[in-house]
Design a protein around this motif. Sequence first.
Motif, PDB file in Angstrom:
ATOM      1  N   ILE A  15     -10.486  22.595  37.001  1.00  0.00           N
ATOM      2  CA  ILE A  15      -9.786  22.933  35.751  1.00  0.00           C
ATOM      3  C   ILE A  15     -10.041  24.881  36.631  1.00  0.00           C
ATOM      4  N   ARG A  16      -8.686  24.893  36.171  1.00  0.00           N
ATOM      5  CA  ARG A  16      -8.242  26.853  36.822  1.00  0.00           C
ATOM      6  C   ARG A  16      -8.075  27.743  35.530  1.00  0.00           C
ATOM      7  N   PHE A  17      -9.101  28.525  35.505  1.00  0.00           N
ATOM      8  CA  PHE A  17      -8.451  29.938  34.397  1.00  0.00           C
ATOM      9  C   PHE A  17      -7.204  30.695  35.021  1.00  0.00           C
ATOM     10  N   PHE A  18      -6.342  30.610  34.128  1.00  0.00           N
ATOM     11  CA  PHE A  18      -5.845  32.035  34.989  1.00  0.00           C
ATOM     12  C   PHE A  18      -5.337  32.610  33.574  1.00  0.00           C
ATOM     13  N   PRO A  19      -6.169  33.459  33.307  1.00  0.00           N
ATOM     14  CA  PRO A  19      -5.958  34.463  32.671  1.00  0.00           C
ATOM     15  C   PRO A  19      -4.263  34.878  32.328  1.00  0.00           C
ATOM     16  N   ALA A  20      -3.238  34.864  32.891  1.00  0.00           N
ATOM     17  CA  ALA A  20      -1.596  35.605  32.758  1.00  0.00           C
ATOM     18  C   ALA A  20      -1.481  35.265  31.249  1.00  0.00           C
ATOM     19  N   ALA A  21      -2.040  33.604  31.113  1.00  0.00           N
ATOM     20  CA  ALA A  21      -1.709  33.133  30.507  1.00  0.00           C
ATOM     21  C   ALA A  21      -2.070  33.315  29.088  1.00  0.00           C
ATOM     22  N   ILE A  22      -1.507  34.031  27.540  1.00  0.00           N
ATOM     23  CA  ILE A  22      -2.170  34.754  26.513  1.00  0.00           C
ATOM     24  C   ILE A  22      -1.542  34.140  25.120  1.00  0.00           C
ATOM     25  N   THR A  23      -3.074  33.651  24.762  1.00  0.00           N
ATOM     26  CA  THR A  23      -2.616  33.639  23.348  1.00  0.00           C
ATOM     27  C   THR A  23      -3.098  34.262  22.185  1.00  0.00           C
ATOM     28  N   TRP A  24      -2.680  35.052  20.997  1.00  0.00           N
ATOM     29  CA  TRP A  24      -3.519  34.707  20.701  1.00  0.00           C
ATOM     30  C   TRP A  24      -3.716  34.705  18.588  1.00  0.00           C
ATOM     31  N   GLU A  25      -5.519  34.318  17.967  1.00  0.00           N
ATOM     32  CA  GLU A  25      -5.302  33.644  17.598  1.00  0.00           C
ATOM     33  C   GLU A  25      -6.260  34.023  16.913  1.00  0.00           C
ATOM     34  N   GLN A  26      -6.721  33.457  15.356  1.00  0.00           N
ATOM     35  CA  GLN A  26      -7.271  34.160  13.899  1.00  0.00           C
ATOM     36  C   GLN A  26      -8.042  33.124  13.941  1.00  0.00           C
ATOM     37  N   GLU A  27      -9.856  34.272  13.799  1.00  0.00           N
ATOM     38  CA  GLU A  27     -11.228  33.805  13.733  1.00  0.00           C
ATOM     39  C   GLU A  27     -11.965  34.341  12.404  1.00  0.00           C
ATOM     40  N   PRO A  28     -12.716  33.266  12.432  1.00  0.00           N
ATOM     41  CA  PRO A  28     -12.906  33.107  10.595  1.00  0.00           C
ATOM     42  C   PRO A  28     -13.831  34.468  10.210  1.00  0.00           C
ATOM     43  N   GLU A  29     -13.282  34.974   9.236  1.00  0.00           N
ATOM     44  CA  GLU A  29     -14.003  36.316   8.214  1.00  0.00           C
ATOM     45  C   GLU A  29     -14.730  36.572   7.086  1.00  0.00           C
ATOM     46  N   THR A  30     -15.292  34.515   7.115  1.00  0.00           N
ATOM     47  CA  THR A  30     -16.822  35.094   6.194  1.00  0.00           C
ATOM     48  C   THR A  30     -17.612  34.508   6.897  1.00  0.00           C
ATOM     49  N   LEU A  31     -19.066  34.772   6.008  1.00  0.00           N
ATOM     50  CA  LEU A  31     -20.120  33.640   6.799  1.00  0.00           C
ATOM     51  C   LEU A  31     -19.984  32.874   6.367  1.00  0.00           C
ATOM     52  N   HIS A  32     -19.384  31.761   5.990  1.00  0.00           N
ATOM     53  CA  HIS A  32     -19.210  31.097   5.120  1.00  0.00           C
ATOM     54  C   HIS A  32     -18.879  30.167   6.182  1.00  0.00           C
ATOM     55  N   VAL A  33     -17.229  30.882   6.088  1.00  0.00           N
ATOM     56  CA  VAL A  33     -16.060  29.747   7.431  1.00  0.00           C
ATOM     57  C   VAL A  33     -17.142  30.440   8.842  1.00  0.00           C
ATOM     58  N   TRP A  34     -17.701  31.361   9.136  1.00  0.00           N
ATOM     59  CA  TRP A  34     -18.191  30.974  10.577  1.00  0.00           C
ATOM     60  C   TRP A  34     -19.104  30.498  10.888  1.00  0.00           C
ATOM     61  N   TRP A  35     -19.864  30.135  10.082  1.00  0.00           N
ATOM     62  CA  TRP A  35     -20.963  29.479   9.918  1.00  0.00           C
ATOM     63  C   TRP A  35     -20.684  28.274  10.069  1.00  0.00           C
ATOM     64  N   LYS A  36     -19.949  27.591   9.508  1.00  0.00           N
ATOM     65  CA  LYS A  36     -19.056  25.717   9.929  1.00  0.00           C
ATOM     66  C   LYS A  36     -18.851  25.610  11.103  1.00  0.00           C
ATOM     67  N   GLN A  37     -17.994  26.390  11.258  1.00  0.00           N
ATOM     68  CA  GLN A  37     -17.197  26.186  12.471  1.00  0.00           C
ATOM     69  C   GLN A  37     -18.074  26.463  14.034  1.00  0.00           C
ATOM     70  N   ARG A  38     -18.880  27.066  13.656  1.00  0.00           N
ATOM     71  CA  ARG A  38     -20.108  27.461  15.062  1.00  0.00           C
ATOM     72  C   ARG A  38     -20.823  26.030  14.605  1.00  0.00           C
ATOM     73  N   THR A  39     -20.869  25.854  13.604  1.00  0.00           N
ATOM     74  CA  THR A  39     -21.981  24.629  13.537  1.00  0.00           C
ATOM     75  C   THR A  39     -21.924  23.836  14.161  1.00  0.00           C
ATOM     76  N   ARG A  40     -19.910  23.056  14.295  1.00  0.00           N
ATOM     77  CA  ARG A  40     -19.423  22.279  14.595  1.00  0.00           C
ATOM     78  C   ARG A  40     -20.174  22.672  16.429  1.00  0.00           C
ATOM     79  N   TRP A  41     -19.273  23.726  16.804  1.00  0.00           N
ATOM     80  CA  TRP A  41     -19.674  23.739  18.163  1.00  0.00           C
ATOM     81  C   TRP A  41     -20.420  24.080  18.971  1.00  0.00           C
ATOM     82  N   ALA A  42     -21.435  24.239  18.089  1.00  0.00           N
ATOM     83  CA  ALA A  42     -23.132  23.918  18.139  1.00  0.00           C
ATOM     84  C   ALA A  42     -23.307  22.187  18.675  1.00  0.00           C
ATOM     85  N   ARG A  43     -23.203  21.851  17.431  1.00  0.00           N
ATOM     86  CA  ARG A  43     -23.626  19.967  17.547  1.00  0.00           C
ATOM     87  C   ARG A  43     -21.966  19.925  18.275  1.00  0.00           C
TER      88      ARG A  43
END
Length: 423
Positions: free
Chosen positions: A250-278
């Motif tokens: 799997i090649r990392f080719f950073p010429a391809a760029i996307t912009w994304e929205q990130e959680p703005e509250t701790l509640h949303v961040w906690w749920k998202q990152r818990t899913r990632w960690a699990r």
Amino acid sequence: MANILFYVSLILIWMMLLYHMFLMQGGYHHFKTFEKVIPQWRKNMTDLPTVSVFIPAHNEEVVIEQTLKAMARLYYPKDKLEVIVINDNSSDRTGEIAALYAEKYPFIKVIETEGINRGKGKSSALNDALRQTDSEVIAVYDADNTPERMAVWYLVMGLVNDPKAGAIVGKFRVTNAKATWLTRFINIETICFQWMAQGGRWSWFKVATIPGTNFAIRRSIMKELGGWDVKALAEDTELTVRVYDAGFHIRFFPAAITWEQEPETLHVWWKQRTRWARGNQYVVLKFLSQFFKLKRKRIIFDLFYFFFTYFLFFFGVIVSNALFILNQFYDIQLSVGNVALVLWGLAFLLFLAEVMITLSIEKTQMNRKNFFTVILMYFTYSQMWIVLVLYALILETKRMIFQQEVRWYKTERFEKKRGEVSE
């Protein structure tokens, strides 16, 4: 005994810090060299493959229109491109908004998940779309993403010019980096993950991890692998291991760029990152238990990296912190001498140096404000991760013991504020 545990913990922490410094050097080298191949690669972009862009969407009315505007601007032959919005059991206007764009642009389509895949999460939605398309290349974007015009072109460019690459992953940036202190922390975390981790691992070991968005993979490989694992909360990491085990990189080719929205509250961040960690804990345990069955041993190195990150490193941090605090109230005969204090101080300085050097790779990010943000991040955001990973491990252990069904958490979105711009 307390002293032994404390110093073992310090050794684990320092091993991770030194390894990340090693990755940072590789990431910086990749930053300085990855564009050199583009002029030659561009010459081979003649007989282009057909591409399907999958956008899994569940209740995304806040962001889906902005995403589809970006998709409509993509630079790629429209007779070889289809953008598929996978409307997964939405109860808002997601399907309605997507349908308006499908009417306006013939290469944009909307499908509805059906049967057992309906409302089951991202992996099920992607599998549903995979069965309904026959394009040579599959690209995936989350519904809050606004890829730059050349993003898909560069992803395909990587696949066309690197026959051994099963997938190409690009980089992503944060659209709402200035919204809150939390998004400022996440912005720095995101940059470091890409250049320090992705860039470094690719530069040194030719290993990279598929992210949840902004990647392209050969359809033939997805067919061979049987699609996405519906039991994996981190379907991207799980897919990474299987791609490598199938004999591709799997090649990392950073010429391809996307912009994304990130959680703005701790509640949303906690749920998202818990899913990632699990999800990552699930992947590590799943494939380490199949150690002798894996055909390509290179990926074992990456599995041990994730094992070290989500188990040994956090064990070291938790144990050292717990012993230090416990010693303040009870005499556990912990003798934290000057050497330990010096090592702790040097660890902080090393963390600060690594992050600031990595930020220098992105324009406008190496500044005084981010310098103080990184300091604050070390004592707040980084410590929150410790608690979160421990919490995720408890939940994942409980799920395994009681054979509980995996439940997908869809990250909540935020309306774009007036005047908010990408950095």
